[in-house]
Design a protein around this motif. Structure first.
Motif, short mmCIF file in Angstrom:
data_model
loop_
_atom_site.label_atom_id
_atom_site.label_comp_id
_atom_site.label_asym_id
_atom_site.label_seq_id
_atom_site.Cartn_x
_atom_site.Cartn_y
_atom_site.Cartn_z
N GLY A 1 -22.81 -41.82 17.04
CA GLY A 1 -23.64 -42.65 16.17
C GLY A 1 -24.86 -43.27 16.82
O GLY A 1 -25.44 -44.20 16.28
N ASP A 2 -25.30 -42.73 17.97
CA ASP A 2 -26.47 -43.30 18.65
C ASP A 2 -27.79 -42.65 18.22
O ASP A 2 -28.85 -42.99 18.74
N GLY A 3 -27.73 -41.71 17.28
CA GLY A 3 -28.94 -41.05 16.80
C GLY A 3 -29.34 -39.84 17.62
O GLY A 3 -30.30 -39.15 17.28
N ARG A 4 -28.63 -39.56 18.71
CA ARG A 4 -28.91 -38.37 19.53
C ARG A 4 -27.73 -37.41 19.41
O ARG A 4 -26.57 -37.83 19.56
N PRO A 5 -27.99 -36.13 19.19
CA PRO A 5 -26.89 -35.19 19.02
C PRO A 5 -26.21 -34.85 20.35
O PRO A 5 -26.85 -34.84 21.40
N GLU A 6 -24.92 -34.60 20.25
CA GLU A 6 -24.15 -34.07 21.37
C GLU A 6 -23.86 -32.60 21.05
O GLU A 6 -23.95 -32.19 19.90
N THR A 7 -23.52 -31.84 22.07
CA THR A 7 -23.10 -30.45 21.90
C THR A 7 -21.64 -30.36 22.32
O THR A 7 -21.27 -30.89 23.36
N VAL A 8 -20.84 -29.70 21.51
CA VAL A 8 -19.45 -29.43 21.86
C VAL A 8 -19.35 -27.93 22.09
O VAL A 8 -19.76 -27.14 21.24
N ALA A 9 -18.83 -27.54 23.25
CA ALA A 9 -18.77 -26.12 23.63
C ALA A 9 -17.34 -25.68 23.88
O ALA A 9 -16.56 -26.40 24.50
N VAL A 10 -17.03 -24.50 23.36
CA VAL A 10 -15.75 -23.84 23.64
C VAL A 10 -16.06 -22.82 24.74
O VAL A 10 -16.90 -21.94 24.56
N VAL A 11 -15.39 -22.96 25.88
CA VAL A 11 -15.71 -22.17 27.06
C VAL A 11 -14.43 -21.55 27.62
O VAL A 11 -13.37 -22.18 27.61
N GLU B 1 -5.74 -25.50 31.03
CA GLU B 1 -4.33 -25.50 31.48
C GLU B 1 -3.35 -25.60 30.31
O GLU B 1 -2.17 -25.31 30.45
N GLU B 2 -3.84 -26.01 29.15
CA GLU B 2 -2.97 -26.11 27.97
C GLU B 2 -2.69 -24.75 27.33
O GLU B 2 -1.88 -24.65 26.41
N ARG B 3 -3.37 -23.69 27.82
CA ARG B 3 -3.19 -22.32 27.34
C ARG B 3 -3.44 -22.19 25.82
O ARG B 3 -2.67 -21.56 25.11
N LEU B 4 -4.51 -22.77 25.33
CA LEU B 4 -4.83 -22.71 23.91
C LEU B 4 -6.09 -21.87 23.67
O LEU B 4 -6.97 -21.81 24.51
N THR B 5 -6.12 -21.25 22.49
CA THR B 5 -7.30 -20.53 22.03
C THR B 5 -7.83 -21.28 20.82
O THR B 5 -7.05 -21.68 19.95
N VAL B 6 -9.14 -21.48 20.76
CA VAL B 6 -9.75 -22.29 19.70
C VAL B 6 -10.35 -21.38 18.63
O VAL B 6 -11.12 -20.48 18.93
N THR B 7 -10.00 -21.65 17.36
CA THR B 7 -10.60 -20.98 16.21
C THR B 7 -10.99 -22.05 15.20
O THR B 7 -10.66 -23.23 15.37
N SER C 1 -13.65 -30.56 14.66
CA SER C 1 -12.39 -30.00 14.16
C SER C 1 -12.20 -28.59 14.71
O SER C 1 -13.17 -27.89 14.99
N ALA C 2 -10.94 -28.23 14.87
CA ALA C 2 -10.61 -26.90 15.38
C ALA C 2 -9.17 -26.58 15.02
O ALA C 2 -8.36 -27.47 14.75
N THR C 3 -8.88 -25.29 15.04
CA THR C 3 -7.50 -24.84 14.95
C THR C 3 -7.13 -24.31 16.33
O THR C 3 -7.88 -23.52 16.91
N LEU C 4 -6.04 -24.80 16.86
CA LEU C 4 -5.61 -24.44 18.21
C LEU C 4 -4.45 -23.47 18.13
O LEU C 4 -3.39 -23.78 17.57
N LEU C 5 -4.63 -22.29 18.69
CA LEU C 5 -3.57 -21.28 18.75
C LEU C 5 -2.90 -21.40 20.11
O LEU C 5 -3.58 -21.43 21.14
#
Length: 190
Positions: free
Chosen positions: A87-97, A132-138, A148-152
């Motif tokens: 909410g600070d008016g500047r965008p953040e980027t969220v990356a799945v790597v 380390e959680e061994r999850l795949t993000v969709t 939001s994400a679905t974690l496999l």
């Protein structure tokens, strides 16, 4: 005294010449509208709360040192989304790597990037999912400040890495200090 009926006015009767004149005028307007075009719109609406200031660019993932140990292979950004999470008016980027593994399904890490007020360099400020959680993000995205994400994932260590057998929806939201994860009750499915 009797009034006489007004004589019929000549201009109230249509004749073929009237139709020809109307059709010619309409064809001229249509032809002219295909040649004369307005300039494209260039105005940009300010973001809510920005008070007319130009919008800040979202941090780029290029050159970011993600906290991911990939050994001899490199880290690859497979998905990314941007939005103002705090909410600070500047965008953040969220990356799945994940690591660019030649075989198999490498686990994903999910990282929040921001840029300092005076700095052009993006940096990781939060880890939402650790490899380390061994999850795949969709099903990944940002909407109204919520990630939001679905974690496999896997129900046990005996499940092969090729075939995740659990599916969990998850969301993260900024609480003023940290990103807080929530998962709907009973959301794990096998």
């Amino acid at each position: 005294m009797q009034q006489s009926a007004a004589p019929e006015l000549a201009h109230t009767r249509t004749r073929p010449i009237h139709w020809v004149a109307t059709a010619t005028a309409l064809a001229g307007v249509v032809a002219l509208s295909s040649v004369v075009r307005p300039e494209p719109a260039t105005a940009v609406q300010p973001a809510p709360g920005s008070h007319g200031k130009p919008a800040a660019a979202a941090p780029s993932t290029t050159g970011v040192d993600f906290p991911l140990d990939c050994g001899p292979v490199k880290a690859v950004v497979v998905k990314k989304a941007t939005g103002d999470l705090d909410g600070d008016g500047r965008p953040e980027t969220v990356a799945v790597v994940h690591c660019d593994a030649p075989m198999g399904t490498p686990p994903d890490g999910v990282y929040v990037l921001t840029r300092g007020a005076g700095s052009g360099t993006a940096r990781v400020v939060a880890t939402l999912v650790r490899p380390e959680e061994r999850l795949t993000v969709t099903g990944f995205g940002i909407h109204a400040g919520t990630v939001s994400a679905t974690l496999l994932g896997y129900s046990s260590d005996t499940v092969p890495s090729c075939c995740p057998d659990t599916r969990t929806p998850a969301t993260w939201r900024w609480n003023g200090n940290v990103m807080v994860r929530s998962t709907p009750a009973g959301a794990h499915s096998v």
